[in-house]
Design a protein around this motif. Structure first.
Motif, PDB file in Angstrom:
ATOM      1  N   PRO A 221      -1.403   6.246  -2.074  1.00 52.34           N
ATOM      2  CA  PRO A 221      -1.442   5.136  -3.045  1.00 52.34           C
ATOM      3  C   PRO A 221      -1.027   3.786  -2.439  1.00 52.34           C
ATOM      4  CG  PRO A 221      -0.052   6.973  -3.816  1.00 52.34           C
ATOM      5  CD  PRO A 221      -0.265   7.155  -2.354  1.00 52.34           C
ATOM      6  N   ASP A 222      -0.959   3.704  -1.101  1.00 50.54           N
ATOM      7  CA  ASP A 222      -0.494   2.461  -0.481  1.00 50.54           C
ATOM      8  C   ASP A 222      -1.380   1.290  -0.918  1.00 50.54           C
ATOM      9  OD1 ASP A 222       1.407   1.763   2.112  1.00 50.54           O
ATOM     10  OD2 ASP A 222      -0.321   0.423   1.967  1.00 50.54           O
ATOM     11  N   PRO A 223      -0.786   0.107  -1.136  1.00 51.99           N
ATOM     12  CA  PRO A 223      -1.600  -1.053  -1.556  1.00 51.99           C
ATOM     13  C   PRO A 223      -2.555  -1.561  -0.485  1.00 51.99           C
ATOM     14  CG  PRO A 223       0.696  -1.691  -1.182  1.00 51.99           C
ATOM     15  CD  PRO A 223       0.654  -0.206  -1.154  1.00 51.99           C
ATOM     16  N   ASP A 224      -2.352  -1.203   0.775  1.00 53.86           N
ATOM     17  CA  ASP A 224      -3.213  -1.675   1.856  1.00 53.86           C
ATOM     18  C   ASP A 224      -4.324  -0.653   2.110  1.00 53.86           C
ATOM     19  OD1 ASP A 224      -3.366  -3.735   4.262  1.00 53.86           O
ATOM     20  OD2 ASP A 224      -3.706  -1.749   5.114  1.00 53.86           O
ATOM     21  N   TRP A 225      -5.585  -1.140   2.124  1.00 61.43           N
ATOM     22  CA  TRP A 225      -6.719  -0.232   2.293  1.00 61.43           C
ATOM     23  C   TRP A 225      -6.655   0.507   3.626  1.00 61.43           C
ATOM     24  CZ3 TRP A 225     -10.474   0.331   5.952  1.00 61.43           C
ATOM     25  CH2 TRP A 225     -11.551   1.160   5.631  1.00 61.43           C
ATOM     26  N   ALA A 226      -6.324  -0.205   4.708  1.00 60.71           N
ATOM     27  CA  ALA A 226      -6.331   0.420   6.030  1.00 60.71           C
ATOM     28  C   ALA A 226      -5.295   1.542   6.109  1.00 60.71           C
ATOM     29  CB  ALA A 226      -6.060  -0.632   7.109  1.00 60.71           C
ATOM     30  N   VAL A 227      -4.142   1.343   5.487  1.00 59.02           N
ATOM     31  CA  VAL A 227      -3.102   2.374   5.497  1.00 59.02           C
ATOM     32  C   VAL A 227      -3.577   3.591   4.710  1.00 59.02           C
ATOM     33  CG1 VAL A 227      -0.739   2.920   4.789  1.00 59.02           C
ATOM     34  CG2 VAL A 227      -1.255   0.695   5.799  1.00 59.02           C
ATOM     35  N   ARG A 228      -4.170   3.351   3.524  1.00 54.29           N
ATOM     36  CA  ARG A 228      -4.672   4.482   2.726  1.00 54.29           C
ATOM     37  C   ARG A 228      -5.704   5.282   3.503  1.00 54.29           C
ATOM     38  NH1 ARG A 228      -5.228   0.516  -1.312  1.00 54.29           N
ATOM     39  NH2 ARG A 228      -7.502   0.617  -1.137  1.00 54.29           N
ATOM     40  N   GLN A 229      -6.629   4.577   4.153  1.00 55.69           N
ATOM     41  CA  GLN A 229      -7.695   5.275   4.851  1.00 55.69           C
ATOM     42  C   GLN A 229      -7.176   6.027   6.066  1.00 55.69           C
ATOM     43  OE1 GLN A 229     -10.852   5.321   3.382  1.00 55.69           O
ATOM     44  NE2 GLN A 229     -10.906   7.078   4.772  1.00 55.69           N
ATOM     45  N   GLU A 230      -6.206   5.428   6.781  1.00 55.64           N
ATOM     46  CA  GLU A 230      -5.630   6.122   7.939  1.00 55.64           C
ATOM     47  C   GLU A 230      -4.896   7.385   7.500  1.00 55.64           C
ATOM     48  OE1 GLU A 230      -4.955   6.765  11.941  1.00 55.64           O
ATOM     49  OE2 GLU A 230      -6.136   5.140  11.039  1.00 55.64           O
ATOM     50  N   ALA A 231      -4.169   7.298   6.389  1.00 53.33           N
ATOM     51  CA  ALA A 231      -3.479   8.485   5.866  1.00 53.33           C
ATOM     52  C   ALA A 231      -4.493   9.551   5.457  1.00 53.33           C
ATOM     53  CB  ALA A 231      -2.598   8.093   4.683  1.00 53.33           C
TER      54      ALA A 231
ATOM     55  N   ASP B 293       8.003   0.826   5.954  1.00 56.12           N
ATOM     56  CA  ASP B 293       8.236  -0.580   6.265  1.00 56.12           C
ATOM     57  C   ASP B 293       7.510  -1.476   5.257  1.00 56.12           C
ATOM     58  OD1 ASP B 293       9.287  -2.149   8.951  1.00 56.12           O
ATOM     59  OD2 ASP B 293       7.679  -3.239   7.921  1.00 56.12           O
ATOM     60  N   ALA B 294       8.052  -2.668   5.058  1.00 57.77           N
ATOM     61  CA  ALA B 294       7.451  -3.611   4.112  1.00 57.77           C
ATOM     62  C   ALA B 294       6.153  -4.200   4.636  1.00 57.77           C
ATOM     63  CB  ALA B 294       8.441  -4.735   3.795  1.00 57.77           C
ATOM     64  N   ASP B 295       5.946  -4.193   5.942  1.00 66.47           N
ATOM     65  CA  ASP B 295       4.749  -4.782   6.542  1.00 66.47           C
ATOM     66  C   ASP B 295       3.661  -3.718   6.663  1.00 66.47           C
ATOM     67  OD1 ASP B 295       3.686  -7.249   8.234  1.00 66.47           O
ATOM     68  OD2 ASP B 295       3.170  -5.432   9.332  1.00 66.47           O
TER      69      ASP B 295
ATOM     70  N   GLY C  21      16.657  -1.188  15.457  1.00 63.58           N
ATOM     71  CA  GLY C  21      17.346  -2.375  14.981  1.00 63.58           C
ATOM     72  C   GLY C  21      17.378  -2.439  13.462  1.00 63.58           C
ATOM     73  N   PRO C  22      18.246  -3.283  12.914  1.00 60.33           N
ATOM     74  CA  PRO C  22      18.325  -3.426  11.459  1.00 60.33           C
ATOM     75  C   PRO C  22      16.990  -3.887  10.893  1.00 60.33           C
ATOM     76  CG  PRO C  22      20.181  -4.511  12.549  1.00 60.33           C
ATOM     77  CD  PRO C  22      19.221  -4.138  13.617  1.00 60.33           C
ATOM     78  N   PRO C  23      16.663  -3.518   9.650  1.00 57.13           N
ATOM     79  CA  PRO C  23      15.403  -3.964   9.042  1.00 57.13           C
ATOM     80  C   PRO C  23      15.291  -5.486   9.057  1.00 57.13           C
ATOM     81  CG  PRO C  23      16.442  -2.270   7.695  1.00 57.13           C
ATOM     82  CD  PRO C  23      17.441  -2.638   8.753  1.00 57.13           C
ATOM     83  N   GLY C  24      14.143  -5.967   9.478  1.00 61.74           N
ATOM     84  CA  GLY C  24      13.913  -7.400   9.514  1.00 61.74           C
ATOM     85  C   GLY C  24      14.460  -8.101  10.735  1.00 61.74           C
ATOM     86  N   SER C  25      15.092  -7.354  11.653  1.00 64.23           N
ATOM     87  CA  SER C  25      15.676  -7.999  12.830  1.00 64.23           C
ATOM     88  C   SER C  25      14.631  -8.311  13.888  1.00 64.23           C
ATOM     89  CB  SER C  25      16.770  -7.104  13.431  1.00 64.23           C
ATOM     90  OG  SER C  25      16.235  -5.839  13.820  1.00 64.23           O
ATOM     91  N   HIS C  26      13.446  -7.691  13.792  1.00 61.66           N
ATOM     92  CA  HIS C  26      12.396  -7.927  14.772  1.00 61.66           C
ATOM     93  C   HIS C  26      11.102  -8.274  14.058  1.00 61.66           C
ATOM     94  CE1 HIS C  26      14.737  -6.643  18.254  1.00 61.66           C
ATOM     95  NE2 HIS C  26      15.153  -5.607  17.552  1.00 61.66           N
TER      96      HIS C  26
END
Length: 361
Positions: free
Chosen positions: A311-321, A281-283, A246-251
């Motif tokens: 370099p993601d601003p979210d700690w969980a995303v950085r650690q998962e990567a 994604d922005a989220d 779907g389009p970005p932001g549609s869900h």
């Protein structure tokens, strides 16, 4: 009569004070007497209850090991029937198979299954909950209609107990009724609904959940989206791909996270473009879900995408990567450390070194 009392009785105000004091003293003594009597009665009741449990616990254990038709013990007296149902229900939760069926036959031999049905007509919620606990262990389809009418009861605990009984009786049929109720009710916690889905099993949950996700209002879809982990990903695949396409932001982000979880479980290479798109994604929750989904089929060709998320601003995303990079097949500690030396972002470099310490001690 003491002089002070004679003087007090002469004065109207003091006389009333004496009367009130005497009345309070009598009331205090009566209250203390009542407390002592109730404490004694409670102590005796507790002793009788313990004696009942001590008598019946080994009897139920014996009955679970071999058929007793009819049971050789006299039926519990009227004032003991609730105690018996409580002990019987606790015992049944520990049994499976033929032992469970034997205790069901003991209950029916004493006609206490009919007593449990009578409890459903009582006003006390605790009595109704006990009755539903008994019917859950019996799991007899003959009780379906009488239990189903509690599914929409105002009391959420009673309604959830009824739902659990229905799932135990016939899981596929129950989930067709329970999930629409779960969509409509906001007083059912997600954890309790998830427990019902886990009890029912994937085969029973998948199609009713798909119908709910496609037809429920947006707020309800968000609430039931986490239930996708208890469904068959193959059944939800079309819904999940439609959400991601779907389009970005549609869900709602919660729906996109659930869709990514479904797609990740499929491990289909055709979904890799969807995962790559979700990584931007922005989220942060969606990015994390995409990373976890990609991790189930990650290969060396994904290294650049993973490095871009350090370099993601979210700690969980950085650690998962970082964990995904450290877990790449063929990478030893030295190889990952060389990659860490090239990472410019301090936080991403720290996440990668933490992953190295955990995966390559």
């Amino acid at each position: 009569m003491p002089d002070w009392l004679a003087i007090a009785l002469v004065d109207p105000v003091l006389r009333w004070a004496v009367y009130v004091t005497a009345a309070l003293a009598v009331l205090t003594l009566l209250t203390m007497g009542q407390v002592l009597v109730l404490a004694e009665l409670g102590s005796r009741q507790l002793a009788r209850r313990r004696g009942f449990d001590a008598d019946w616990r080994p009897r139920l254990a014996e009955a679970s090991l071999s058929d007793c038709a009819p049971p050789p013990w006299p039926a519990p007296r009227a004032q003991q029937r609730l105690w018996f149902l409580l002990l019987w229900s606790r015992t049944q939760r520990q049994l499976r198979g033929e032992a469970h069926a034997r205790l069901n036959r003991v209950l029916e031999a004493y006609a206490l299954d009919r007593f449990a049905l009578d409890l459903l007509r009582r006003r006390g919620i605790h009595l109704r909950l006990l009755a539903l606990a008994v019917l859950r262990e019996l799991a007899d389809a003959v009780h379906w209609d009488v239990v189903a009418r509690f599914l929409r009861h105002d009391n959420p605990f009673l309604a959830l107990a009824a739902a659990e009984v229905l799932v135990t009786i016939d899981a596929p049929r129950a989930m067709r009724d329970v999930l629409p109720v779960a969509v409509a009710r906001q007083d059912w916690t997600p954890q309790r609904v998830a427990a019902l889905c886990q009890l029912a099993g994937r085969a029973a949950v998948s199609l009713p959940l798909l119908d709910a996700l496609q037809s429920a209002p947006a707020a309800a879809q968000r609430r039931i989206a986490p239930l996708t982990q208890w469904a068959d990903p193959a059944v939800l695949a079309g819904w999940a791909r439609a959400v991601l396409d779907g389009p970005p932001g549609s869900h709602d982000p919660a729906l996109r996270q659930a869709a990514l979880q479904v797609v990740g479980s499929l491990r289909d290479g055709a979904d890799r473009p969807r995962l790559s798109q979700a990584l931007a994604d922005a989220d942060a929750g969606v990015r994390l879900a995409a990373l976890k989904a990609l991790g189930k089929q990650a290969a060396l060709r994904d290294l650049d995408q993973l490095l871009a998320l350090l370099p993601d601003p979210d700690w969980a995303v950085r650690q998962e990567a970082a964990d995904a990079i450290a877990a790449q097949p063929g990478f030893d500690r030295a190889a990952v450390e060389r990659i860490a030396d090239t990472v410019a972002d301090r936080y991403g470099r720290d996440a990668l070194r933490r992953a190295i310490a955990e995966r390559h001690p």
